[in-house]
Design a protein around this motif. Structure first.
Motif, PDB file in Angstrom:
ATOM      1  N   SER A 190     -16.547   2.594   0.762  1.00 44.26           N
ATOM      2  CA  SER A 190     -15.395   2.006   0.069  1.00 44.26           C
ATOM      3  C   SER A 190     -14.416   3.114  -0.281  1.00 44.26           C
ATOM      4  O   SER A 190     -14.782   4.295  -0.321  1.00 44.26           O
ATOM      5  CB  SER A 190     -15.827   1.284  -1.219  1.00 44.26           C
ATOM      6  OG  SER A 190     -16.247   2.216  -2.198  1.00 44.26           O
ATOM      7  N   ALA A 191     -13.185   2.724  -0.571  1.00 46.25           N
ATOM      8  CA  ALA A 191     -12.208   3.698  -1.066  1.00 46.25           C
ATOM      9  C   ALA A 191     -12.616   4.179  -2.451  1.00 46.25           C
ATOM     10  O   ALA A 191     -12.369   5.327  -2.814  1.00 46.25           O
ATOM     11  CB  ALA A 191     -10.816   3.077  -1.108  1.00 46.25           C
ATOM     12  N   THR A 192     -13.239   3.300  -3.222  1.00 52.44           N
ATOM     13  CA  THR A 192     -13.699   3.709  -4.553  1.00 52.44           C
ATOM     14  C   THR A 192     -14.669   4.883  -4.430  1.00 52.44           C
ATOM     15  O   THR A 192     -14.522   5.899  -5.124  1.00 52.44           O
ATOM     16  CB  THR A 192     -14.371   2.511  -5.259  1.00 52.44           C
ATOM     17  OG1 THR A 192     -13.445   1.417  -5.275  1.00 52.44           O
ATOM     18  CG2 THR A 192     -14.775   2.850  -6.678  1.00 52.44           C
ATOM     19  N   SER A 247      -2.110   0.140 -11.127  1.00 51.96           N
ATOM     20  CA  SER A 247      -2.827   0.236  -9.847  1.00 51.96           C
ATOM     21  C   SER A 247      -4.015  -0.692  -9.961  1.00 51.96           C
ATOM     22  O   SER A 247      -4.239  -1.313 -11.005  1.00 51.96           O
ATOM     23  CB  SER A 247      -3.307   1.665  -9.595  1.00 51.96           C
ATOM     24  OG  SER A 247      -4.015   1.752  -8.361  1.00 51.96           O
ATOM     25  N   ASP A 293      -4.334   8.044  -3.507  1.00 44.54           N
ATOM     26  CA  ASP A 293      -4.935   6.727  -3.344  1.00 44.54           C
ATOM     27  C   ASP A 293      -4.056   5.978  -2.336  1.00 44.54           C
ATOM     28  O   ASP A 293      -3.004   5.439  -2.688  1.00 44.54           O
ATOM     29  CB  ASP A 293      -5.022   5.985  -4.679  1.00 44.54           C
ATOM     30  CG  ASP A 293      -5.705   4.624  -4.530  1.00 44.54           C
ATOM     31  OD1 ASP A 293      -5.727   4.087  -3.401  1.00 44.54           O
ATOM     32  OD2 ASP A 293      -6.182   4.085  -5.548  1.00 44.54           O
ATOM     33  N   ALA A 346      -5.091   3.435  -0.522  1.00 42.78           N
ATOM     34  CA  ALA A 346      -5.805   2.185  -0.224  1.00 42.78           C
ATOM     35  C   ALA A 346      -4.882   1.149   0.419  1.00 42.78           C
ATOM     36  O   ALA A 346      -5.320   0.314   1.208  1.00 42.78           O
ATOM     37  CB  ALA A 346      -6.451   1.626  -1.489  1.00 42.78           C
ATOM     38  N   HIS A 347      -3.576   1.206   0.046  1.00 41.73           N
ATOM     39  CA  HIS A 347      -2.618   0.222   0.574  1.00 41.73           C
ATOM     40  C   HIS A 347      -1.880   0.744   1.809  1.00 41.73           C
ATOM     41  O   HIS A 347      -1.038   0.030   2.334  1.00 41.73           O
ATOM     42  CB  HIS A 347      -1.543  -0.085  -0.482  1.00 41.73           C
ATOM     43  CG  HIS A 347      -2.065  -0.686  -1.738  1.00 41.73           C
ATOM     44  ND1 HIS A 347      -1.239  -1.026  -2.790  1.00 41.73           N
ATOM     45  CD2 HIS A 347      -3.315  -1.028  -2.127  1.00 41.73           C
ATOM     46  CE1 HIS A 347      -1.969  -1.532  -3.778  1.00 41.73           C
ATOM     47  NE2 HIS A 347      -3.231  -1.527  -3.404  1.00 41.73           N
ATOM     48  N   SER A 361      -8.611   2.457   2.130  1.00 38.17           N
ATOM     49  CA  SER A 361      -9.583   1.373   1.934  1.00 38.17           C
ATOM     50  C   SER A 361      -9.540   0.421   3.119  1.00 38.17           C
ATOM     51  O   SER A 361      -8.468   0.111   3.640  1.00 38.17           O
ATOM     52  CB  SER A 361      -9.259   0.573   0.675  1.00 38.17           C
ATOM     53  OG  SER A 361     -10.088  -0.593   0.616  1.00 38.17           O
ATOM     54  N   LYS A 366      -7.210  -5.467   2.718  1.00 41.23           N
ATOM     55  CA  LYS A 366      -6.313  -4.367   3.075  1.00 41.23           C
ATOM     56  C   LYS A 366      -5.774  -4.546   4.495  1.00 41.23           C
ATOM     57  O   LYS A 366      -6.166  -5.480   5.193  1.00 41.23           O
ATOM     58  CB  LYS A 366      -7.038  -3.032   2.884  1.00 41.23           C
ATOM     59  CG  LYS A 366      -7.562  -2.843   1.455  1.00 41.23           C
ATOM     60  CD  LYS A 366      -6.451  -2.684   0.436  1.00 41.23           C
ATOM     61  CE  LYS A 366      -6.798  -2.888  -1.012  1.00 41.23           C
ATOM     62  NZ  LYS A 366      -7.949  -2.274  -1.593  1.00 41.23           N
ATOM     63  N   GLY A 376     -15.369  -0.703   3.179  1.00 38.83           N
ATOM     64  CA  GLY A 376     -15.314   0.619   3.790  1.00 38.83           C
ATOM     65  C   GLY A 376     -14.079   1.380   3.386  1.00 38.83           C
ATOM     66  O   GLY A 376     -13.157   0.827   2.772  1.00 38.83           O
ATOM     67  N   TYR A 418      -1.056  -5.797 -10.180  1.00 45.66           N
ATOM     68  CA  TYR A 418      -2.287  -5.799 -10.957  1.00 45.66           C
ATOM     69  C   TYR A 418      -1.904  -5.844 -12.423  1.00 45.66           C
ATOM     70  O   TYR A 418      -0.778  -5.487 -12.769  1.00 45.66           O
ATOM     71  CB  TYR A 418      -3.097  -4.494 -10.734  1.00 45.66           C
ATOM     72  CG  TYR A 418      -3.392  -4.206  -9.280  1.00 45.66           C
ATOM     73  CD1 TYR A 418      -4.526  -4.730  -8.651  1.00 45.66           C
ATOM     74  CD2 TYR A 418      -2.519  -3.429  -8.533  1.00 45.66           C
ATOM     75  CE1 TYR A 418      -4.791  -4.451  -7.310  1.00 45.66           C
ATOM     76  CE2 TYR A 418      -2.780  -3.167  -7.188  1.00 45.66           C
ATOM     77  CZ  TYR A 418      -3.908  -3.677  -6.589  1.00 45.66           C
ATOM     78  OH  TYR A 418      -4.154  -3.421  -5.264  1.00 45.66           O
TER      79      TYR A 418
HETATM   80  C1  LIG Z   1      -8.519  -1.769  -2.985  1.00 47.14           C
HETATM   81  C2  LIG Z   1      -8.116  -0.576  -3.765  1.00 47.14           C
HETATM   82  C3  LIG Z   1      -9.015   0.445  -4.091  1.00 47.14           C
HETATM   83  C4  LIG Z   1     -10.490   0.334  -3.840  1.00 47.14           C
HETATM   84  O1  LIG Z   1     -10.788   0.065  -2.513  1.00 47.14           O
HETATM   85  P1  LIG Z   1     -12.286  -0.373  -2.148  1.00 47.14           P
HETATM   86  O2  LIG Z   1     -12.377  -0.019  -0.696  1.00 47.14           O
HETATM   87  O3  LIG Z   1     -12.384  -1.827  -2.409  1.00 47.14           O
HETATM   88  O4  LIG Z   1     -13.203   0.431  -2.971  1.00 47.14           O
HETATM   89  C5  LIG Z   1      -8.541   1.566  -4.733  1.00 47.14           C
HETATM   90  N1  LIG Z   1      -7.248   1.680  -5.075  1.00 47.14           N
HETATM   91  C6  LIG Z   1      -6.357   0.721  -4.788  1.00 47.14           C
HETATM   92  C7  LIG Z   1      -4.936   0.930  -5.164  1.00 47.14           C
HETATM   93  C8  LIG Z   1      -6.768  -0.446  -4.147  1.00 47.14           C
HETATM   94  O5  LIG Z   1      -5.895  -1.428  -3.915  1.00 47.14           O
END
Ligand SMILES: *Cc1c(COP(=O)(O)O)cnc(C)c1O
Length: 382
Positions: free
Chosen positions: A62-64, A88, A160, A162-163, A184, A189, A196, A323
């Motif tokens: 995951s991105a987390t 975020s 970050d 993720a987007h 992410s 996404k 992942g 968010y």
């Molecule tokens: C979705 C998201 C994450 C976490 O991504 P995961 O892969 O679900 O862990 C982190 N930061 C932002 C801004 C996100 O939108």
């Protein structure tokens, strides 16, 4: 006679697109006898690396997990401060807390949703070790300003992103430059591996640390030698997930082009001064449009955001919220954060709605969303 039209199927705010070829490849992996990390993961990392200009790429579950490992790899922990936006997904701040550091929130631009660099400068202290910006919705932050601040103060940057897979800043892909860039691949996404993520970049030492944190802190040598160098975690991607990702990556450019086309239609229909809601910053061709998130003019409406969402749902349209402001969650109020500190993040957190946007949508779906939202909002004016 009942002359009601047949109900239209629910239009969700997002939905992944998986082609038959990808499904066949997943089945082939399931039949191959090798399900966990193997050749498909290696291939996905290699193809992502090629897409990102040859930079090193390390995948994870995951991105987390990626953001947390990136912080650990930079040696960030108790006593350290990391500057990050108050708006975020909460994971951005949670990972800072999880490594024992303190998130220092700053406000975002009302329309860009991106971190305000004037406020970043004001938030720097001798304890600041890193900046963790978010390329919100896929709109890149000002990379020149970001890295100028980081270099001047000797800070590490953990983006970050993720987007932002497929986003570009002044023509350069996000992840093809910069310190540590975390993507992410959650199903919401722009491309998915089910669950992942991947980190692009990092120094050789940071990459080594990421590999150790990703897999038990363990190294193998010779035929039967093992050592454990640190108490690592377990967040390696599976070959099944990587097969999904490889099938997605083939479509990434087309998916993002389609997202831009659909957003262009939203802007066409709502571009005037009489738009019933406030549209986000438009950006340029480098915007990957992970989500389309206008603001409701709540002070001028007789309905709440929840009522707007219910009314849209009654018309068969799914609406999300990306968010709430992070600093107002209990976990962060406990650090002393409170209402009134970050007015833009708070207003966005109250007023934002996420309208449908995904590659399989049709232009007619955009028109349907615009019609429904416009009707509801006009009917709800004070
Ligand atoms: C979705 C998201 C994450 C976490 O991504 P995961 O892969 O679900 O862990 C982190 N930061 C932002 C801004 C996100 O939108």
């Amino acid at each position: 006679m009942n002359d009601a039209k047949p109900a239209q199927p629910l239009l969700p705010f997002t939905r992944p697109t998986i082609d038959e070829e990808t499904i066949a490849e997943v089945v082939a992996v399931l039949r191959s006898g090798w399900l966990a990390t193997g050749p498909k993961v290696a291939q996905l990392e290699a193809e992502l690396s090629r897409y990102l200009g040859g930079r090193p790429v390390r995948s994870q579950t995951s991105a987390t997990a990626g953001l947390e490992m990136a912080l650990l790899a930079c040696g960030i922990g108790p006593g350290d401060e990391v500057i990050t936006p108050a708006l975020s997904f909460v994971a951005t701040a949670n990972v800072i807390m999880r490594v024992g550091a303190r998130p220092i929130f700053v406000d975002v631009g009302l329309d860009s949703r991106n971190i305000d660099f004037d406020q970043v400068e004001a938030a720097l202290t001798p304890r600041t070790r890193a900046i963790m910006p978010v390329h919100f919705a896929g709109l890149p932050v000002d990379m020149e300003r970001l890295y100028a601040i980081a270099q001047r103060r000797g800070l590490r940057v953990i983006e970050d992103a993720a987007h932002a897979i497929g986003s570009a800043w002044r023509g350069k892909r996000i992840g093809s430059f910069g310190d540590l860039v975390c993507f992410s691949f959650h199903p919401n996404k722009n491309i998915t591996t089910i669950e992942g993520g991947a980190i692009s970049g990092g120094s050789p030492e940071e990459l080594k640390a990421i590999e150790l944190h990703r897999w038990h802190g363990q190294v193998k040598f010779g035929t039967d030698g093992f050592d454990t160098l640190l108490p690592g975690g377990k967040c390696n991607l599976s070959d099944v997930a990587a097969a999904v990702g490889l099938g997605q990556l083939r479509h990434l450019e087309a998916f993002n082009a389609r997202r831009r086309e659909l957003v262009a239609r939203y802007f066409e229909l709502w571009g005037g001064d009489d738009a019933p809601l406030r549209l986000p910053e438009r950006g340029d061709e480098g915007h990957s449009w992970h989500v389309f998130t206008p603001l409701l003019p709540l002070p001028r409406l007789r309905i709440s955001r929840g009522e707007f969402m219910e009314a849209m749902k009654a018309r068969g349209i799914g609406v999300g919220v990306h968010y709430p402001a992070i600093h107002l969650f209990s976990c962060y109020r406990a650090l002393g954060y409170r209402e009134g500190q970050f007015p833009n993040a708070e207003r966005i957190g109250r007023e934002t709605v996420t309208l449908p946007l995904f590659p399989a949508m049709q232009l007619a779906d955009v028109e349907r969303v615009v019609q429904a939202a416009t009707d509801i909002l006009h009917g709800a004016r004070k």
